[in-house]
Write an enzyme that holds these catalytic residues in place. Structure first.
Site, PDB file in Angstrom:
ATOM      1  N   TYR A  33       8.864   1.606  -8.300  1.00 20.71           N
ATOM      2  CA  TYR A  33       9.897   0.582  -8.380  1.00 20.71           C
ATOM      3  C   TYR A  33       9.485  -0.668  -7.619  1.00 20.71           C
ATOM      4  CZ  TYR A  33      11.459   1.533  -3.579  1.00 20.71           C
ATOM      5  OH  TYR A  33      11.521   1.653  -2.216  1.00 20.71           O
ATOM      6  N   LYS A 148       4.493   2.493  -4.271  1.00 21.93           N
ATOM      7  CA  LYS A 148       5.942   2.304  -4.103  1.00 21.93           C
ATOM      8  C   LYS A 148       6.689   3.266  -5.029  1.00 21.93           C
ATOM      9  CE  LYS A 148       9.328  -1.402  -3.395  1.00 21.93           C
ATOM     10  NZ  LYS A 148       9.823  -1.037  -2.073  1.00 21.93           N
ATOM     11  N   GLU A 181       5.905   2.241   9.883  1.00 26.24           N
ATOM     12  CA  GLU A 181       6.714   1.162   9.319  1.00 26.24           C
ATOM     13  C   GLU A 181       8.171   1.590   9.349  1.00 26.24           C
ATOM     14  OE1 GLU A 181       5.843   0.681   5.091  1.00 26.24           O
ATOM     15  OE2 GLU A 181       5.291   2.791   4.969  1.00 26.24           O
ATOM     16  N   LEU A 206       3.322   1.132   3.163  1.00 31.60           N
ATOM     17  CA  LEU A 206       3.442   0.270   1.993  1.00 31.60           C
ATOM     18  C   LEU A 206       3.073  -1.152   2.433  1.00 31.60           C
ATOM     19  CD1 LEU A 206       4.520   0.204  -1.001  1.00 31.60           C
ATOM     20  CD2 LEU A 206       6.551  -0.853  -0.028  1.00 31.60           C
TER      21      LEU A 206
HETATM   22  C1  PLP Z   1       8.534   1.896   3.208  1.00 26.71           C
HETATM   23  C2  PLP Z   1       8.623   0.420   3.020  1.00 26.71           C
HETATM   24  N1  PLP Z   1       7.831  -0.382   3.742  1.00 26.71           N
HETATM   25  C3  PLP Z   1       7.882  -1.722   3.607  1.00 26.71           C
HETATM   26  C4  PLP Z   1       8.764  -2.323   2.732  1.00 26.71           C
HETATM   27  C5  PLP Z   1       8.792  -3.819   2.609  1.00 26.71           C
HETATM   28  O1  PLP Z   1       8.146  -4.230   1.437  1.00 26.71           O
HETATM   29  P1  PLP Z   1       8.505  -5.605   0.711  1.00 26.71           P
HETATM   30  O2  PLP Z   1       8.275  -6.675   1.722  1.00 26.71           O
HETATM   31  O3  PLP Z   1       7.561  -5.671  -0.408  1.00 26.71           O
HETATM   32  O4  PLP Z   1       9.941  -5.509   0.320  1.00 26.71           O
HETATM   33  C6  PLP Z   1       9.601  -1.529   1.939  1.00 26.71           C
HETATM   34  C7  PLP Z   1      10.510  -2.141   0.985  1.00 26.71           C
HETATM   35  O5  PLP Z   1      11.282  -1.516   0.338  1.00 26.71           O
HETATM   36  C8  PLP Z   1       9.524  -0.125   2.083  1.00 26.71           C
HETATM   37  O6  PLP Z   1      10.301   0.674   1.346  1.00 26.71           O
END
Ligand code: PLP
Length: 294
Positions: A33, A148, A181, A206
């Site tokens: 997603y 993701k 994270e 991620l």
């Molecule tokens: C586990 C995780 N890390 C980091 C992020 C941040 O990613 P982004 O800046 O692309 O929204 C998300 C966003 O949903 C996430 O689920």
């Protein structure tokens, strides 16, 4: 205003939007997603999010749900317009599709593509003035966190734990004691020497699209940064802390596990980077826009 969802080629009233019980997203969490923010009708970091969607699909040998990116972008814009979203998000989910339940990948299944939208306050002033609290918790996820995936149960458990503790986010901690994270965001700290620290993008996290843009903005603004792991103890003793994600942009963290960070107020660099990202999202930041290509 009627609310529509997009499901496999159709714009359906949200309450009637369904996928099949044998969809592999439902059976195996076999799907990926993206969440893209809409600010003043403009899609923020769209290119980065769609690139990462392609990467996630590729890592799982999953076919693209649409013939072209242009077609996908057209559907996104149509749904946003139909739902009257000016400030909010669009959620895209792709699964491997519908097939009789079998662990192995089916050979001729069409991917399922679903999109929904939501209105959102992108500038929650009270939260930003105080900063948010986070708690730390063991990272119990799988080892391909760079994909993701919709397999989000560990994050759902973590967010629930955080909410029950009165915290905004959970910061997950690997077996070696370093923070990976947030449950749905990337984690950052600032050292006494005003250097940003955030974990390097490996399969352990991620690689947030907001994270990548904030790093570019930091470079533009002459703010130093290091991409490396940091421990819970280092985070608790940091001068500042903040988190980044598509929906929260740059959000100051003022408490970790009940301990006050810095002087307890949103830090100077966090506020500066939030401002820079906001302008970038509004399309006002020439340098980073240029870095994204035509
Ligand atoms: C586990 C995780 N890390 C980091 C992020 C941040 O990613 P982004 O800046 O692309 O929204 C998300 C966003 O949903 C996430 O689920």
């Amino acid at each position: 205003m009627p609310r529509y969802a997009y499901v496999n080629g159709q714009y359906l009233p949200h309450r009637d939007a369904m996928v099949h019980v044998e969809d592999r997203g439902f059976q195996f969490a076999d799907g990926v997603y993206e969440v893209v923010t809409v600010q003043d009708g403009r899609l923020v970091d769209e290119e980065g999010h769609l690139n990462r969607l392609n990467r996630s699909l590729g890592e799982l040998q999953m076919a693209s749900p649409m013939a072209s990116r242009t077609a996908l972008e057209l559907v996104m814009r149509t749904l946003i317009r139909r739902n009257g979203v000016v400030n909010g998000i669009i959620y895209l989910q792709v699964t491997r599709g519908v097939a009789p339940r079998d662990f192995r990948y089916p050979s001729r299944t069409k991917p399922t593509l679903v999109m929904t939208t939501r209105h959102m306050d992108l500038n929650p002033v009270a939260r930003l003035e105080r900063g948010v609290a986070v708690i730390t918790m063991p990272d119990i996820r799988w080892k391909r966190r760079d994909i993701k995936s919709v397999a989000l149960l560990p994050q759902a458990m973590g967010k629930q734990m955080a909410a029950e503790a009165g915290a905004f986010e959970g910061w997950m901690v690997d077996d070696d004691g370093t923070i990976t994270e947030g449950c749905s965001s990337n984690a950052w700290i600032v050292t006494d020497d005003n250097v940003l620290v955030t974990r390097e993008p490996t399969t352990r996290i991620l690689n947030g699209i907001t994270r990548q843009s904030v790093l570019r903005l930091a470079a533009d603004e002459g703010i130093g940064f290091e991409e490396r792991p940091f421990s819970v103890a280092e985070a608790r003793a940091a001068k500042e802390a903040f988190l980044t994600s598509a929906t929260t942009y740059v959000t100051p963290v003022t408490q970790i596990d009940g301990e006050t960070i810095g002087d307890g107020l949103p830090g100077r660099l966090a506020r500066r980077l939030r401002q820079a990202y906001w302008q970038y999202a509004a399309g006002d930041h020439a340098d980073v826009q240029a870095a994204k290509g035509p």
